[in-house]
Design an enzyme around this catalytic site. Structure first.
Site, PDB file in Angstrom:
ATOM      1  N   CYS A   1      49.480 -43.764  47.296  1.00 11.61           N
ATOM      2  CA  CYS A   1      49.291 -43.294  46.251  1.00 11.61           C
ATOM      3  C   CYS A   1      47.819 -42.819  46.372  1.00 11.61           C
ATOM      4  CB  CYS A   1      49.325 -44.503  45.240  1.00 11.61           C
ATOM      5  SG  CYS A   1      51.000 -44.704  45.239  1.00 11.61           S
ATOM      6  N   ARG A   2      46.715 -43.136  44.881  1.00 10.76           N
ATOM      7  CA  ARG A   2      45.874 -42.505  45.038  1.00 10.76           C
ATOM      8  C   ARG A   2      45.651 -43.469  43.380  1.00 10.76           C
ATOM      9  NH1 ARG A   2      43.218 -40.734  48.548  1.00 10.76           N
ATOM     10  NH2 ARG A   2      44.787 -42.453  49.734  1.00 10.76           N
TER      11      ARG A   2
END
Length: 254
Positions: free
Chosen positions: A2-3
């Protein structure tokens, strides 16, 4: 996997933080520059923010990619906040793709995100899950590792741990029983706590505020990388970084 990004400071629009920067979370959903695991983040997204005078944050979460949600583009353009936590998701194989699994998770004034994965989920966390009150387990937002990690963090916060200590304690506890990537991000609307534990993390001050993110959202100066195995605390005027305690080793007070 994810970011994610968190911000505290003077009010900024969600667009200024997420979509206007050349390499903001909007762009990172399909073209992250520093992501070590996975290539795109199209399995959902979420944004939490605080309205003036209200300590309980609002959330906007979807199961699809952020670029496909035209309604959010309008919301982001006209919504400003003094504190924001947002994430774009790359789901781990075998975990639910539902909206409920998209960060941020929330309870009271808190917003939480996890960038990473727990090895051997779910069996590997059976011992830690058994330490939680049944009510905490019954109210998990989703059947994913991030939701259980949030329950463990929330239990520490409820016990009175400062935010950074709660994150570091849970990261250390998980590492005592299994491996994984445990980059956490947490805010209560006035400060940010985060861990760098297996993936990238950086921070930058802005006039009157601070941004903590998985990776820089532009090529401007002032971005600082957080060393791996560190816990960060940030306010609009101060950033502190220290090592995550090693399980089984006594830490010398600083």
């Amino acid at each position: 996997m994810c970011r994610h990004l968190a911000y505290v400071g003077p009010p900024l629009s969600l667009a200024d933080l997420l979509s206007s920067p050349a390499h903001g979370l909007f762009t990172q959903s399909w073209a992250p520059r520093r992501q070590r695991h996975g290539t795109v983040n199209a399995d959902g997204f979420g944004v939490g923010w605080y309205a003036e005078g209200d300590p309980v944050p609002a959330r906007y979460r979807r199961a699809g990619p952020i670029w496909a949600d035209r309604s959010f583009a309008d919301v982001a353009r006209v919504t400003s906040s003094r504190a924001v936590l947002a994430a774009v998701r790359s789901a781990t194989s075998g975990m639910t793709p539902e909206e409920s699994a998209a960060a941020p998770y929330a309870h009271g004034p808190w917003l939480f995100s996890h960038n990473g994965r727990v090895e051997g989920w779910p069996d590997a966390l059976e011992i830690l899950a058994a330490s939680l009150p049944p009510a905490r387990l019954l109210t998990l937002e989703a059947q994913v590792d991030s939701a259980l990690l949030w329950a463990l963090v929330l239990e520490r916060l409820t016990a009175g741990d400062p935010a950074a200590d709660a994150l570091a304690r849970v990261a250390a506890d998980v590492r005592s029983v299994t491996g994984g990537r445990l980059n956490f991000l947490l805010t209560n609307g006035t400060s940010i706590a985060a861990t760098a534990a297996g993936d990238t993390l950086c921070w930058r001050t802005v006039p009157g505020g601070v941004i903590v993110a998985s990776e820089p959202f532009d090529d401007g100066p002032g971005w600082h990388d957080v060393p791996d195995n560190s816990v960060l605390t940030a306010t609009n005027s101060h950033v502190d970084i220290r090592p995550i305690p090693v399980p089984g080793k006594e830490q010398t007070p600083s």
